[in-house]
Design a protein around this motif. Structure first.
Motif, mmCIF file in Angstrom:
data_model
loop_
_atom_site.group_PDB
_atom_site.id
_atom_site.type_symbol
_atom_site.label_atom_id
_atom_site.label_comp_id
_atom_site.label_asym_id
_atom_site.label_seq_id
_atom_site.Cartn_x
_atom_site.Cartn_y
_atom_site.Cartn_z
ATOM 1 N N ALA A 18 0.833 -1.204 0.000
ATOM 2 C CA ALA A 18 0.000 0.000 0.000
ATOM 3 C C ALA A 18 0.867 1.254 0.000
ATOM 4 O O ALA A 18 0.567 2.235 -0.699
ATOM 5 C CB ALA A 18 -0.930 -0.007 1.222
ATOM 6 N N GLU A 19 1.946 1.228 0.770
ATOM 7 C CA GLU A 19 2.826 2.405 0.829
ATOM 8 C C GLU A 19 3.498 2.663 -0.518
ATOM 9 O O GLU A 19 3.736 3.819 -0.891
ATOM 10 C CB GLU A 19 3.851 2.228 1.942
ATOM 11 N N LEU A 20 3.797 1.606 -1.258
ATOM 12 C CA LEU A 20 4.294 1.782 -2.623
ATOM 13 C C LEU A 20 3.226 2.460 -3.477
ATOM 14 O O LEU A 20 3.529 3.355 -4.279
ATOM 15 C CB LEU A 20 4.682 0.422 -3.209
ATOM 16 N N ALA A 21 1.974 2.048 -3.306
ATOM 17 C CA ALA A 21 0.874 2.672 -4.059
ATOM 18 C C ALA A 21 0.712 4.143 -3.681
ATOM 19 O O ALA A 21 0.454 4.988 -4.541
ATOM 20 C CB ALA A 21 -0.423 1.917 -3.816
ATOM 21 N N TRP A 22 0.831 4.465 -2.374
ATOM 22 C CA TRP A 22 0.686 5.884 -1.957
ATOM 23 C C TRP A 22 1.772 6.745 -2.601
ATOM 24 O O TRP A 22 1.575 7.952 -2.796
ATOM 25 C CB TRP A 22 0.795 6.037 -0.440
ATOM 26 N N ALA A 23 2.928 6.155 -2.906
ATOM 27 C CA ALA A 23 4.028 6.935 -3.490
ATOM 28 C C ALA A 23 3.767 7.329 -4.937
ATOM 29 O O ALA A 23 4.425 8.222 -5.466
ATOM 30 C CB ALA A 23 5.333 6.140 -3.396
ATOM 31 N N ALA A 24 2.802 6.660 -5.579
ATOM 32 C CA ALA A 24 2.471 6.984 -6.972
ATOM 33 C C ALA A 24 1.674 8.279 -7.040
ATOM 34 O O ALA A 24 1.069 8.723 -6.056
ATOM 35 C CB ALA A 24 1.681 5.841 -7.600
ATOM 36 N N ASP A 25 1.649 8.881 -8.224
ATOM 37 C CA ASP A 25 0.843 10.088 -8.448
ATOM 38 C C ASP A 25 -0.601 9.730 -8.762
ATOM 39 O O ASP A 25 -1.516 10.495 -8.459
ATOM 40 C CB ASP A 25 1.435 10.898 -9.609
ATOM 41 N N PHE A 26 -0.819 8.578 -9.396
ATOM 42 C CA PHE A 26 -2.153 8.107 -9.756
ATOM 43 C C PHE A 26 -2.290 6.654 -9.315
ATOM 44 O O PHE A 26 -1.340 5.879 -9.437
ATOM 45 C CB PHE A 26 -2.378 8.174 -11.281
ATOM 46 N N ARG A 27 -3.479 6.312 -8.846
ATOM 47 C CA ARG A 27 -3.771 4.919 -8.490
ATOM 48 C C ARG A 27 -5.087 4.526 -9.155
ATOM 49 O O ARG A 27 -6.116 5.183 -8.946
ATOM 50 C CB ARG A 27 -3.900 4.754 -6.962
ATOM 51 N N ILE A 28 -5.037 3.467 -9.957
ATOM 52 C CA ILE A 28 -6.246 2.891 -10.528
ATOM 53 C C ILE A 28 -6.272 1.434 -10.102
ATOM 54 O O ILE A 28 -5.229 0.854 -9.775
ATOM 55 C CB ILE A 28 -6.316 3.056 -12.058
ATOM 56 N N ALA A 29 -7.455 0.811 -10.075
ATOM 57 C CA ALA A 29 -7.542 -0.507 -9.460
ATOM 58 C C ALA A 29 -8.646 -1.344 -10.077
ATOM 59 O O ALA A 29 -9.387 -0.891 -10.960
ATOM 60 C CB ALA A 29 -7.763 -0.360 -7.953
ATOM 61 N N THR A 30 -8.757 -2.574 -9.578
ATOM 62 C CA THR A 30 -9.811 -3.503 -9.984
ATOM 63 C C THR A 30 -10.815 -3.662 -8.842
ATOM 64 O O THR A 30 -10.521 -3.307 -7.697
ATOM 65 C CB THR A 30 -9.220 -4.884 -10.335
ATOM 66 N N PRO A 31 -11.991 -4.225 -9.130
ATOM 67 C CA PRO A 31 -13.005 -4.394 -8.074
ATOM 68 C C PRO A 31 -12.583 -5.319 -6.939
ATOM 69 O O PRO A 31 -13.209 -5.295 -5.875
ATOM 70 C CB PRO A 31 -14.206 -4.977 -8.844
ATOM 71 N N SER A 32 -11.557 -6.135 -7.124
ATOM 72 C CA SER A 32 -11.106 -7.039 -6.058
ATOM 73 C C SER A 32 -10.109 -6.380 -5.111
ATOM 74 O O SER A 32 -9.530 -7.055 -4.248
ATOM 75 C CB SER A 32 -10.481 -8.297 -6.661
ATOM 76 N N LEU A 33 -9.897 -5.080 -5.239
ATOM 77 C CA LEU A 33 -8.903 -4.360 -4.445
ATOM 78 C C LEU A 33 -9.080 -4.572 -2.940
ATOM 79 O O LEU A 33 -10.191 -4.500 -2.417
ATOM 80 C CB LEU A 33 -9.010 -2.855 -4.751
ATOM 81 N N LYS A 34 -7.961 -4.822 -2.255
ATOM 82 C CA LYS A 34 -7.883 -4.825 -0.798
ATOM 83 C C LYS A 34 -6.679 -3.964 -0.427
ATOM 84 O O LYS A 34 -5.545 -4.292 -0.771
ATOM 85 C CB LYS A 34 -7.701 -6.244 -0.238
ATOM 86 N N LEU A 35 -6.929 -2.871 0.275
ATOM 87 C CA LEU A 35 -5.923 -1.829 0.466
ATOM 88 C C LEU A 35 -5.853 -1.462 1.943
ATOM 89 O O LEU A 35 -6.886 -1.139 2.546
ATOM 90 C CB LEU A 35 -6.340 -0.614 -0.371
ATOM 91 N N GLY A 36 -4.671 -1.515 2.554
ATOM 92 C CA GLY A 36 -4.614 -1.148 3.957
ATOM 93 C C GLY A 36 -3.245 -1.306 4.587
ATOM 94 O O GLY A 36 -2.276 -1.726 3.946
ATOM 95 N N GLN A 37 -3.197 -0.952 5.873
ATOM 96 C CA GLN A 37 -1.952 -0.932 6.638
ATOM 97 C C GLN A 37 -2.101 -1.782 7.900
ATOM 98 O O GLN A 37 -2.485 -1.297 8.959
ATOM 99 C CB GLN A 37 -1.613 0.522 7.037
ATOM 100 N N PRO A 38 -1.764 -3.077 7.823
ATOM 101 C CA PRO A 38 -1.930 -3.962 8.980
ATOM 102 C C PRO A 38 -0.727 -4.018 9.925
ATOM 103 O O PRO A 38 -0.647 -4.911 10.776
ATOM 104 C CB PRO A 38 -2.143 -5.329 8.313
ATOM 105 N N GLU A 39 0.192 -3.054 9.814
ATOM 106 C CA GLU A 39 1.471 -3.155 10.541
ATOM 107 C C GLU A 39 1.326 -3.272 12.051
ATOM 108 O O GLU A 39 2.062 -4.028 12.697
ATOM 109 C CB GLU A 39 2.367 -1.941 10.207
ATOM 110 N N THR A 40 0.412 -2.493 12.654
ATOM 111 C CA THR A 40 0.339 -2.526 14.121
ATOM 112 C C THR A 40 -0.046 -3.908 14.632
ATOM 113 O O THR A 40 0.312 -4.281 15.752
ATOM 114 C CB THR A 40 -0.651 -1.467 14.653
ATOM 115 N N GLY A 41 -0.752 -4.697 13.828
ATOM 116 C CA GLY A 41 -1.076 -6.066 14.209
ATOM 117 C C GLY A 41 0.140 -6.970 14.224
ATOM 118 O O GLY A 41 0.110 -8.060 14.806
#
Length: 262
Positions: free
Chosen positions: A124-147
């Motif tokens: 996800a952090e790699l995706a945040w570094a982009a200028d544009f993000r496009i995706a598919t309907p199966s997208l799962k996006l998040g930050q599970p690090e604290t777990g």
């Protein structure tokens, strides 16, 4: 003259390059495209090339076989946990992923992340570094690090706040909640949804729209956009002064005037 990158020795990513763009495909399907030291090194090589030969960068993942035997898209499942577990304080201070993602974010030309399926943690952090993000309907996006007993230290702590504001950023960072495609679209974390078979074509269509603009104007606009508030409007004036003297400005404006006369 445009140069091409020799990626013949790459093992973690595949590269497809054209005159005006480079498509980097994350390709470690056996470990769900986990970002390891090899992938980091190869992406640094891509960045070094694009810093010398500015082109639009498209980032995408690959297909993996799911537990049910079906093939699914995958962008990146995050850092390689096996490697991550062994990292210590000095490794964190080296900023392995944060340094790479910042380098990607500051590339001269725009970066498009085409996300099919999962983009979690470092993915996800790699995706945040982009200028544009496009995706598919199966997208799962998040930050599970604290777990996992760590923090999201490769850009999410500050990029998410800039992208969606503090309340949503805190929820994602502190609860580990995973967003689906529709939520991501509503939050503008992604701007387009496409079926998997159409995603890469959609990324190239976006690249085509960018490529129709004057490359120098795009490069300077991207650089100025990311300047701190206190730099404006002075930096805007300097940027415009440079572009006002460019040959492309005269040619493009004359072509516009000629079209209006017809």
């Amino acid at each position: 003259m445009s140069h091409t990158l020799d990626a013949s020795e790459f093992t973690a990513i595949r590269v497809e390059e054209r005159e005006d763009r480079l498509h980097a495909i994350l390709n470690r399907p056996e470990v769900r495209n986990a970002i390891d030291a090899t992938m980091v090194a190869e992406l640094h090589a891509v960045c070094a090339h694009l810093e010398q030969t500015p082109k639009i960068l498209i980032l995408s993942g690959t297909e993996v076989e799911g537990r049910d035997g079906t093939t699914k898209g995958l962008f990146a499942s995050g850092a390689d946990i096996g490697q991550l577990r062994e990292r210590r304080r000095d490794d964190a201070l080296r900023g392995i992923n944060s340094g790479l993602f910042d380098r990607i974010h500051t590339l001269p030309m725009p970066v498009i992340a085409a996300i099919d399926g999962v983009a979690l943690g470092g993915g996800a952090e790699l995706a945040w570094a982009a200028d544009f993000r496009i995706a598919t309907p199966s997208l799962k996006l998040g930050q599970p690090e604290t777990g996992l007993g760590i923090t999201a230290a490769a850009g999410a702590q500050w990029r998410l706040k800039e992208l969606v504001g503090e309340p949503v950023a805190l929820e994602l960072l502190l609860t580990g909640r995973i967003l689906d495609a529709q939520e991501s679209l509503e939050l503008k974390l992604v701007t387009e949804l496409h079926e998997p078979a159409e995603l890469i074509d959609a990324a190239h269509a976006l690249a085509d729209r960018i490529a129709k603009q004057d490359p120098l104007a795009v490069r300077i606009s991207k650089k100025v956009f990311h300047m701190p508030r206190e730099a404006h409007p002075h930096v805007d004036d300097l940027a415009q002064a440079i572009l006002f003297e460019s040959e492309a400005k005269f040619d493009r404006m004359q072509a516009f005037l000629d079209r209006k006369k017809k």
